[in-house]
Design an enzyme around this catalytic site. Structure first.
Site: not given
Length: 348
Positions: A51, A53, A214
């Site tokens: 994560h 942190e 696209r």
């Protein structure tokens, strides 16, 4: 700008570096500040990996500074073991004395537990710093956790006199072109930002669309459509297997009574294309909630609905929408398929 907001803004900027329409995790950025200087930054890079942190803490060269630093993060640190260990335990292990949080995490296994764990251990925790901005950034994730369904965007183009298309009964007749090259690029950009895109059966049959990205750079969303009578031919783009596609079909009871004709899209006993998943639902009950449940179960937390008018109206009538994007072209049709009827209400 206050000091707390300055560093939270940086967290939000970092969080967007991990943007992904497919991944079910929220976008999170983290900053570590020591005596007015940023000494570590990080963001959540990929679902299932470390994560924000953790990345921010590991970016600090002198770990002794952490004991006199503040950790800023736009979403509450997790307090449970999932694909990674709890961030709260790592913060406590590194003896960071102060944490500033943008907004709480509504995920049931977190939902305030991370804040409580830190405070119980003596960490000073400040919350609700740029809370609205933090929630807006992760509106897909927030909606999914709170409402148990994807964040829903209804999008259509209309003429100035309120029509979406001419009346068409034959797939060989092309739809009215209301979008411009500029607005078409916007639509494809929007497609690249959502996890799934939905279309109604009749529009799918009439238009034979790709529903891919696209005219913009990015991944194509998961294509989704209902097909109660197995109406969509297997030769159509939606069934080409090039993009993950979910087809909602009736259960076995309907199949026994009304077996699909060979070559009309396939089902039991027919060859099924790679990347195409057939999902049984009960068409005698409300269809949209069943489809939304299936998307939520598959962690598809954002949905773009591109039509047609009946499908849009069903979403509106059931209050199942979070955002409307309507393009009005300088064209007068005089008659045709009327736009859905809607009211602007607080649907949050």
């Amino acid at each position: 700008m206050q000091v707390e907001e300055k560093y939270m803004m940086r967290c939000l900027e970092l969080a967007q570096s991990g943007r992904s329409s497919v991944a079910p995790n929220p976008m999170v950025g983290a900053v570590i500040v020591h005596k007015g200087q940023i000494i570590g930054e990080g963001f959540h890079r990929q679902y299932g990996c470390a994560h924000a942190e953790v990345h921010a803490i590991q970016a600090v060269q002198d770990e002794t500074l952490l004991r006199d630093s503040t950790l800023y993060v736009n979403l509450e640190p997790c307090a449970h073991t999932g694909k990674t260990p709890p961030c709260t335990e790592y913060i406590l292990q590194k003896q960071i004395p102060r944490v500033v949080v943008g907004c709480l995490d509504p995920y049931p296994k977190v939902a305030g537990k991370g804040i409580t764990m830190l405070r119980d251990a003596g960490v000073e925790v400040i919350t609700e710093v740029m809370e609205q901005e933090a929630m807006e950034l992760n509106r897909f994730f927030m909606t999914a956790q709170r409402k148990r369904r994807p964040y829903i965007i209804l999008k259509w183009a209309q003429s100035r006199d309120g029509y979406m298309d001419r009346i068409r009964t034959d797939a060989s007749e092309k739809p009215v072109q209301l979008s411009t090259p500029v607005t078409r690029r916007h639509v494809h950009k929007l497609r690249s930002e959502v996890a799934a895109i939905m279309i109604g059966t009749n529009k799918a049959w009439l238009d034979n669309p790709f529903l891919t990205v696209r005219h913009w750079a990015g991944d194509s969303p998961v294509r989704v459509f209902p097909d109660r009578t197995f109406r969509i031919p297997s030769s159509y783009h939606l069934l080409d297997g090039k993009v993950r596609t979910l087809v909602f079909v009736p259960g076995s009871m309907f199949e026994v009574q009304n077996p699909p004709l060979k070559g009309t899209g396939g089902w039991r006993g027919f060859q099924v294309q790679k990347n195409i998943e057939y999902i049984e639902i009960d068409f005698s009950q409300q269809v949209i909630p069943q489809m939304l449940d299936a998307l939520f179960e598959r962690k598809l937390y954002s949905l773009l609905v591109e039509g047609g008018a009946s499908l849009h109206q069903s979403f509106l009538d059931n209050g199942l929408w979070d955002e409307l994007q309507i393009e009005t072209a300088p064209v007068t049709l005089g008659n045709g398929v009327k736009v859905p009827v809607y009211k602007f209400v607080n649907n949050k």
